[in-house]
Design a protein around this motif. Structure first.
Motif, PDB file in Angstrom:
ATOM      1  N   TRP A   1       0.837  63.168  10.813  1.00 25.03           N
ATOM      2  CA  TRP A   1       1.287  63.548  12.145  1.00 25.03           C
ATOM      3  C   TRP A   1       0.146  63.330  13.119  1.00 25.03           C
ATOM      4  CZ3 TRP A   1       6.154  65.097  13.600  1.00 25.03           C
ATOM      5  CH2 TRP A   1       7.048  65.368  12.558  1.00 25.03           C
ATOM      6  N   HIS A   2       0.476  62.899  14.329  1.00 20.20           N
ATOM      7  CA  HIS A   2      -0.538  62.657  15.352  1.00 20.20           C
ATOM      8  C   HIS A   2      -0.170  63.430  16.608  1.00 20.20           C
ATOM      9  CE1 HIS A   2      -2.385  59.242  13.104  1.00 20.20           C
ATOM     10  NE2 HIS A   2      -1.163  59.144  12.624  1.00 20.20           N
ATOM     11  N   GLY A   3      -1.175  64.064  17.220  1.00 21.49           N
ATOM     12  CA  GLY A   3      -0.918  64.886  18.382  1.00 21.49           C
ATOM     13  C   GLY A   3      -0.360  66.243  17.995  1.00 21.49           C
TER      14      GLY A   3
ATOM     15  N   ALA B   1       7.854  63.766  19.901  1.00 18.12           N
ATOM     16  CA  ALA B   1       8.087  63.279  21.261  1.00 18.12           C
ATOM     17  C   ALA B   1       8.318  64.394  22.262  1.00 18.12           C
ATOM     18  CB  ALA B   1       9.280  62.323  21.263  1.00 18.12           C
ATOM     19  N   LEU B   2       8.659  65.585  21.795  1.00 17.03           N
ATOM     20  CA  LEU B   2       8.887  66.706  22.706  1.00 17.03           C
ATOM     21  C   LEU B   2       7.613  67.485  23.002  1.00 17.03           C
ATOM     22  CD1 LEU B   2      12.274  68.159  21.367  1.00 17.03           C
ATOM     23  CD2 LEU B   2      11.888  66.427  23.129  1.00 17.03           C
ATOM     24  N   GLU B   3       6.640  67.402  22.127  1.00 19.57           N
ATOM     25  CA  GLU B   3       5.418  68.191  22.282  1.00 19.57           C
ATOM     26  C   GLU B   3       4.269  67.408  22.927  1.00 19.57           C
ATOM     27  OE1 GLU B   3       4.838  71.444  21.551  1.00 19.57           O
ATOM     28  OE2 GLU B   3       6.979  71.638  21.168  1.00 19.57           O
ATOM     29  N   ASN B   4       4.394  66.087  22.985  1.00 15.27           N
ATOM     30  CA  ASN B   4       3.307  65.255  23.511  1.00 15.27           C
ATOM     31  C   ASN B   4       3.801  64.452  24.714  1.00 15.27           C
ATOM     32  OD1 ASN B   4       1.043  65.457  21.275  1.00 15.27           O
ATOM     33  ND2 ASN B   4       2.996  65.214  20.186  1.00 15.27           N
ATOM     34  N   LYS B   5       3.211  64.691  25.887  1.00 16.01           N
ATOM     35  CA  LYS B   5       3.633  63.994  27.091  1.00 16.01           C
ATOM     36  C   LYS B   5       3.384  62.493  26.991  1.00 16.01           C
ATOM     37  CE  LYS B   5       1.272  66.451  30.032  1.00 16.01           C
ATOM     38  NZ  LYS B   5       0.779  66.963  31.335  1.00 16.01           N
ATOM     39  N   ASP B   6       2.371  62.115  26.241  1.00 24.88           N
ATOM     40  CA  ASP B   6       2.025  60.705  26.082  1.00 24.88           C
ATOM     41  C   ASP B   6       2.490  60.182  24.731  1.00 24.88           C
ATOM     42  OD1 ASP B   6       0.352  62.254  24.573  1.00 24.88           O
ATOM     43  OD2 ASP B   6      -1.456  61.060  24.965  1.00 24.88           O
ATOM     44  N   ALA B   7       3.653  60.656  24.271  1.00 24.12           N
ATOM     45  CA  ALA B   7       4.117  60.357  22.913  1.00 24.12           C
ATOM     46  C   ALA B   7       4.251  58.856  22.655  1.00 24.12           C
ATOM     47  CB  ALA B   7       5.443  61.060  22.651  1.00 24.12           C
TER      48      ALA B   7
ATOM     49  N   ALA C   1       2.118  56.811  19.931  1.00 26.85           N
ATOM     50  CA  ALA C   1       2.765  56.100  18.832  1.00 26.85           C
ATOM     51  C   ALA C   1       2.327  54.640  18.789  1.00 26.85           C
ATOM     52  CB  ALA C   1       4.280  56.195  18.973  1.00 26.85           C
ATOM     53  N   ARG C   2       2.172  54.016  19.943  1.00 29.85           N
ATOM     54  CA  ARG C   2       1.712  52.619  19.984  1.00 29.85           C
ATOM     55  C   ARG C   2       0.287  52.498  19.466  1.00 29.85           C
ATOM     56  NH1 ARG C   2       4.288  52.654  25.689  1.00 29.85           N
ATOM     57  NH2 ARG C   2       6.464  52.061  25.174  1.00 29.85           N
ATOM     58  N   THR C   3      -0.540  53.479  19.782  1.00 28.85           N
ATOM     59  CA  THR C   3      -1.915  53.472  19.277  1.00 28.85           C
ATOM     60  C   THR C   3      -1.927  53.574  17.755  1.00 28.85           C
ATOM     61  OG1 THR C   3      -2.765  54.485  21.308  1.00 28.85           O
ATOM     62  CG2 THR C   3      -4.137  54.660  19.340  1.00 28.85           C
ATOM     63  N   VAL C   4      -1.096  54.459  17.206  1.00 31.88           N
ATOM     64  CA  VAL C   4      -0.996  54.593  15.749  1.00 31.88           C
ATOM     65  C   VAL C   4      -0.539  53.273  15.134  1.00 31.88           C
ATOM     66  CG1 VAL C   4       0.205  55.767  13.871  1.00 31.88           C
ATOM     67  CG2 VAL C   4      -0.540  57.071  15.872  1.00 31.88           C
TER      68      VAL C   4
ATOM     69  N   GLY D   1      15.100  68.145  17.436  1.00 32.47           N
ATOM     70  CA  GLY D   1      13.765  67.687  17.708  1.00 32.47           C
ATOM     71  C   GLY D   1      13.798  66.174  17.875  1.00 32.47           C
ATOM     72  N   GLN D   2      12.746  65.616  18.446  1.00 34.53           N
ATOM     73  CA  GLN D   2      12.662  64.168  18.594  1.00 34.53           C
ATOM     74  C   GLN D   2      11.306  63.700  18.086  1.00 34.53           C
ATOM     75  OE1 GLN D   2      13.851  62.553  22.418  1.00 34.53           O
ATOM     76  NE2 GLN D   2      15.215  64.288  22.792  1.00 34.53           N
ATOM     77  N   VAL D   3      11.337  62.796  17.137  1.00 29.90           N
ATOM     78  CA  VAL D   3      10.105  62.323  16.511  1.00 29.90           C
ATOM     79  C   VAL D   3      10.044  60.802  16.587  1.00 29.90           C
ATOM     80  CG1 VAL D   3       8.719  62.251  14.402  1.00 29.90           C
ATOM     81  CG2 VAL D   3      10.119  64.275  14.920  1.00 29.90           C
ATOM     82  N   LEU D   4       8.940  60.276  17.073  1.00 32.11           N
ATOM     83  CA  LEU D   4       8.706  58.834  17.052  1.00 32.11           C
ATOM     84  C   LEU D   4       8.107  58.485  15.693  1.00 32.11           C
ATOM     85  CD1 LEU D   4       7.211  58.256  20.618  1.00 32.11           C
ATOM     86  CD2 LEU D   4       9.578  57.990  19.856  1.00 32.11           C
ATOM     87  N   VAL D   5       8.793  57.624  14.962  1.00 37.45           N
ATOM     88  CA  VAL D   5       8.359  57.250  13.616  1.00 37.45           C
ATOM     89  C   VAL D   5       7.814  55.831  13.647  1.00 37.45           C
ATOM     90  CG1 VAL D   5       9.071  56.912  11.231  1.00 37.45           C
ATOM     91  CG2 VAL D   5      10.045  58.787  12.561  1.00 37.45           C
ATOM     92  N   VAL D   6       6.557  55.689  13.258  1.00 34.13           N
ATOM     93  CA  VAL D   6       5.900  54.385  13.193  1.00 34.13           C
ATOM     94  C   VAL D   6       5.989  53.859  11.765  1.00 34.13           C
ATOM     95  CG1 VAL D   6       3.738  53.134  13.562  1.00 34.13           C
ATOM     96  CG2 VAL D   6       4.293  55.116  14.999  1.00 34.13           C
ATOM     97  N   ALA D   7       6.421  52.613  11.602  1.00 33.83           N
ATOM     98  CA  ALA D   7       6.596  52.056  10.262  1.00 33.83           C
ATOM     99  C   ALA D   7       6.032  50.644  10.178  1.00 33.83           C
ATOM    100  CB  ALA D   7       8.075  52.044   9.877  1.00 33.83           C
ATOM    101  N   THR D   8       5.686  50.241   8.971  1.00 35.47           N
ATOM    102  CA  THR D   8       5.197  48.879   8.741  1.00 35.47           C
ATOM    103  C   THR D   8       6.367  47.909   8.682  1.00 35.47           C
ATOM    104  OG1 THR D   8       5.296  49.046   6.325  1.00 35.47           O
ATOM    105  CG2 THR D   8       3.253  49.773   7.395  1.00 35.47           C
ATOM    106  N   VAL D   9       6.059  46.632   8.813  1.00 38.48           N
ATOM    107  CA  VAL D   9       7.051  45.558   8.691  1.00 38.48           C
ATOM    108  C   VAL D   9       6.701  44.731   7.463  1.00 38.48           C
ATOM    109  CG1 VAL D   9       8.098  43.548   9.785  1.00 38.48           C
ATOM    110  CG2 VAL D   9       7.372  45.493  11.190  1.00 38.48           C
ATOM    111  N   ALA D  10       7.657  44.585   6.553  1.00 40.58           N
ATOM    112  CA  ALA D  10       7.411  43.829   5.322  1.00 40.58           C
ATOM    113  C   ALA D  10       7.185  42.350   5.625  1.00 40.58           C
ATOM    114  CB  ALA D  10       8.601  43.989   4.376  1.00 40.58           C
TER     115      ALA D  10
END
Length: 204
Positions: free
Chosen positions: A184-186, A154-160, A164-167, A130-139
């Motif tokens: 999870w989003h989308g 990333a495989l299930e959402n065409k606009d992944a 992710a940038r919106t999140v 599977g492919q997952v875009l992971v959004v994380a904070t920066v310390a």
């Protein structure tokens, strides 16, 4: 006619201002061979590395039991020693790191693609990922913690990537590590895997 022209000009100016104020992305490539080894043990994360990131903001990479974790920015020693966010199935991260920058140039978040193995495959079968875009904070110096904000399949959402940038833009700055819960989003498919989280004072 004059009123129409005025309204059109105002609309265009507003759109231009909105575009100018939009967050932007910068990219870096993590090179594990060039990273500094912080620790290497037989228990827990087998290796912890400090790598170059964006400008002077570093990346902390961990790997143990064929699972990887990353944190960003000047994290505290406790966070460095104890925090580990990954997925239950075996996994690995992409070397490319997307850094989201606010309108003032402030780092907002990171986005990294995770490759998560399908636990139903065996050594006799080519492993599916599977492919997952992971959004994380920066310390930061004021808040020396970095953690996962959200996940996008990333495989299930065409606009992944856009999702992710919106999140990142809308949730990262107000996210409190160890208190706020990543979501999870989308759409989420069966190959996305189940996240695992070990944060100081919190375990999932």
């Amino acid at each position: 006619m004059r009123l129409t022209a005025f309204l059109l000009a105002t609309t265009l100016a507003t759109c231009s201002m909105s575009l100018a104020q939009a967050n932007e992305s910068a990219y870096s490539e993590r090179d594990l061979d060039a990273c500094k080894t912080i620790s290497q043990t037989d228990e827990g994360p087998s290796v912890t590395l400090q790598c170059d990131g964006y400008e002077d903001v570093g990346v902390y990479f961990k790997e143990g039991d064929l699972r990887q974790s990353q944190a960003y920015g000047p994290i505290s020693k406790v966070w460095l020693d104890e925090a580990f966010e990954s997925f239950g199935p075996f996994n690995h991260t992409n070397a490319t790191i997307e850094w989201r920058l606010g309108t003032n140039g402030r780092l907002v978040a990171t986005i990294v693609r995770w490759f998560v193995s399908d636990p139903e495959t065996t050594s006799d079968v080519t492993t599916r990922y599977g492919q997952v875009l992971v959004v994380a904070t920066v310390a930061t110096a004021e808040n020396p913690t970095s953690c996962v904000v959200g996940y996008v399949d990333a495989l299930e959402n065409k606009d992944a990537n856009t999702l992710a940038r919106t999140v990142a833009d809308e949730e990262a700055l107000d996210f409190t590590c160890g208190v706020s819960e990543p979501q999870w989003h989308g759409k989420r498919g069966k190959l996305a895997g189940e996240p695992m989280r070990y944060l100081p004072g919190k375990t999932e």
